[in-house]
Design a protein around this motif. Sequence first.
Motif, PDB file in Angstrom:
ATOM      1  N   TYR A  98       0.852  -1.187   0.000  1.00  0.00           N
ATOM      2  CA  TYR A  98       0.000   0.000   0.000  1.00  0.00           C
ATOM      3  C   TYR A  98       0.889   1.239   0.000  1.00  0.00           C
ATOM      4  O   TYR A  98       2.105   1.152   0.185  1.00  0.00           O
ATOM      5  CB  TYR A  98      -0.958   0.009   1.191  1.00  0.00           C
ATOM      6  N   PHE A  99       0.261   2.386  -0.238  1.00  0.00           N
ATOM      7  CA  PHE A  99       0.997   3.642  -0.346  1.00  0.00           C
ATOM      8  C   PHE A  99       0.435   4.665   0.634  1.00  0.00           C
ATOM      9  O   PHE A  99      -0.728   4.591   1.029  1.00  0.00           O
ATOM     10  CB  PHE A  99       0.894   4.199  -1.773  1.00  0.00           C
ATOM     11  N   LEU A 147      -5.180   8.899   2.005  1.00  0.00           N
ATOM     12  CA  LEU A 147      -3.810   9.413   1.907  1.00  0.00           C
ATOM     13  C   LEU A 147      -2.885   8.726   2.897  1.00  0.00           C
ATOM     14  O   LEU A 147      -1.666   8.742   2.744  1.00  0.00           O
ATOM     15  CB  LEU A 147      -3.784  10.927   2.162  1.00  0.00           C
ATOM     16  N   GLU A 148      -3.464   8.114   3.912  1.00  0.00           N
ATOM     17  CA  GLU A 148      -2.683   7.401   4.924  1.00  0.00           C
ATOM     18  C   GLU A 148      -2.426   5.953   4.525  1.00  0.00           C
ATOM     19  O   GLU A 148      -1.369   5.388   4.835  1.00  0.00           O
ATOM     20  CB  GLU A 148      -3.417   7.437   6.260  1.00  0.00           C
ATOM     21  N   LYS A 149      -3.394   5.367   3.810  1.00  0.00           N
ATOM     22  CA  LYS A 149      -3.229   3.972   3.396  1.00  0.00           C
ATOM     23  C   LYS A 149      -4.123   3.700   2.199  1.00  0.00           C
ATOM     24  O   LYS A 149      -5.350   3.731   2.314  1.00  0.00           O
ATOM     25  CB  LYS A 149      -3.574   3.017   4.542  1.00  0.00           C
ATOM     26  N   CYS A 150      -3.499   3.426   1.058  1.00  0.00           N
ATOM     27  CA  CYS A 150      -4.263   3.196  -0.164  1.00  0.00           C
ATOM     28  C   CYS A 150      -3.524   2.177  -1.030  1.00  0.00           C
ATOM     29  O   CYS A 150      -2.314   2.292  -1.243  1.00  0.00           O
ATOM     30  CB  CYS A 150      -4.447   4.505  -0.932  1.00  0.00           C
ATOM     31  N   SER A 152      -3.884   1.702  -4.172  1.00  0.00           N
ATOM     32  CA  SER A 152      -3.662   2.210  -5.527  1.00  0.00           C
ATOM     33  C   SER A 152      -2.954   3.553  -5.486  1.00  0.00           C
ATOM     34  O   SER A 152      -3.446   4.508  -4.873  1.00  0.00           O
ATOM     35  CB  SER A 152      -4.999   2.353  -6.261  1.00  0.00           C
ATOM     36  N   GLU A 153      -1.824   3.629  -6.152  1.00  0.00           N
ATOM     37  CA  GLU A 153      -1.099   4.898  -6.226  1.00  0.00           C
ATOM     38  C   GLU A 153      -1.929   5.940  -6.964  1.00  0.00           C
ATOM     39  O   GLU A 153      -1.971   7.107  -6.572  1.00  0.00           O
ATOM     40  CB  GLU A 153       0.239   4.688  -6.937  1.00  0.00           C
ATOM     41  N   PHE A 154      -2.612   5.523  -8.040  1.00  0.00           N
ATOM     42  CA  PHE A 154      -3.454   6.448  -8.801  1.00  0.00           C
ATOM     43  C   PHE A 154      -4.568   7.013  -7.931  1.00  0.00           C
ATOM     44  O   PHE A 154      -4.829   8.219  -7.925  1.00  0.00           O
ATOM     45  CB  PHE A 154      -4.053   5.742 -10.016  1.00  0.00           C
ATOM     46  N   GLU A 155      -5.254   6.151  -7.191  1.00  0.00           N
ATOM     47  CA  GLU A 155      -6.365   6.606  -6.360  1.00  0.00           C
ATOM     48  C   GLU A 155      -5.884   7.543  -5.264  1.00  0.00           C
ATOM     49  O   GLU A 155      -6.564   8.519  -4.930  1.00  0.00           O
ATOM     50  CB  GLU A 155      -7.100   5.407  -5.760  1.00  0.00           C
ATOM     51  N   LEU A 156      -4.723   7.267  -4.702  1.00  0.00           N
ATOM     52  CA  LEU A 156      -4.187   8.152  -3.667  1.00  0.00           C
ATOM     53  C   LEU A 156      -3.908   9.536  -4.243  1.00  0.00           C
ATOM     54  O   LEU A 156      -4.269  10.554  -3.647  1.00  0.00           O
ATOM     55  CB  LEU A 156      -2.921   7.552  -3.061  1.00  0.00           C
ATOM     56  N   ARG A 157      -3.272   9.571  -5.403  1.00  0.00           N
ATOM     57  CA  ARG A 157      -2.943  10.870  -6.006  1.00  0.00           C
ATOM     58  C   ARG A 157      -4.213  11.629  -6.388  1.00  0.00           C
ATOM     59  O   ARG A 157      -4.282  12.853  -6.235  1.00  0.00           O
ATOM     60  CB  ARG A 157      -2.033  10.671  -7.220  1.00  0.00           C
ATOM     61  N   PHE A 158      -5.224  10.912  -6.869  1.00  0.00           N
ATOM     62  CA  PHE A 158      -6.460  11.595  -7.231  1.00  0.00           C
ATOM     63  C   PHE A 158      -7.218  12.048  -5.984  1.00  0.00           C
ATOM     64  O   PHE A 158      -7.877  13.094  -5.995  1.00  0.00           O
ATOM     65  CB  PHE A 158      -7.344  10.703  -8.099  1.00  0.00           C
TER      66      PHE A 158
END
Length: 229
Positions: A98-99, A147-150, A152-158
Amino acid sequence: IPLYKEPLYASVARYHSAYDPSSDEEDPLSYYGASGGELPSTSMEATEILRDAVIRYQQPHRQFLWDRLSDLIAKVAGYDAELVVLVSRVDPLSQSEYFNLSLSVLAEVANTVVAVQQILDALHTFLRRDKKSAFVLDPNYGFLYMLEKCASEFELRFALSSLQLRLTRADKHIRSYLQGIRTLYTGTEPSETISSVDSTISEVREAFGSEPPTKELYRLLLRKDYGQR
């Protein structure tokens, strides 16, 4: 994220200097027409709600996060969501990747989102706005927790990009509300006009936050103003 889910007055006491009429020379509400600590034809409870909102929005943070909240909103909104550094981690239980945002950026975003939502809630209460149609920044902090745990990198950035846009609009809402309140109590016309306050129709606002954060995110992606960011 160590969010303090506390009333606005508690955050004012924690992070700012609550108004003390016995020692403070000027009431934060003087600019808005208060005299002797009171607003004309307004209950003391409502007056204190507005005062706390003004203090939270306009006065410095004790931990030096902002001089005025608008400064931190502008800083957070200025991050490039496509380039901001993400941290890759592995969940010890599921062993899945996760990111998350770096802790420093995450703390800035979290403090901004929480403060802005507190102020919006207070102003909606003061103005007796219908909660169903009032602007909500981030229902249940769903995007913030992404933003703390996602996964998908794309979903976090969006999610970050969407919060940035919504923070900018929330700031305009707050300034518009405060200008209107000052005009109401003092008769003074605003020196500047905020004409670009988000005009999302009530039905859309009522629906926003009714679905899980990821689904809400993809709903926003379909909107022109979000999808082009």
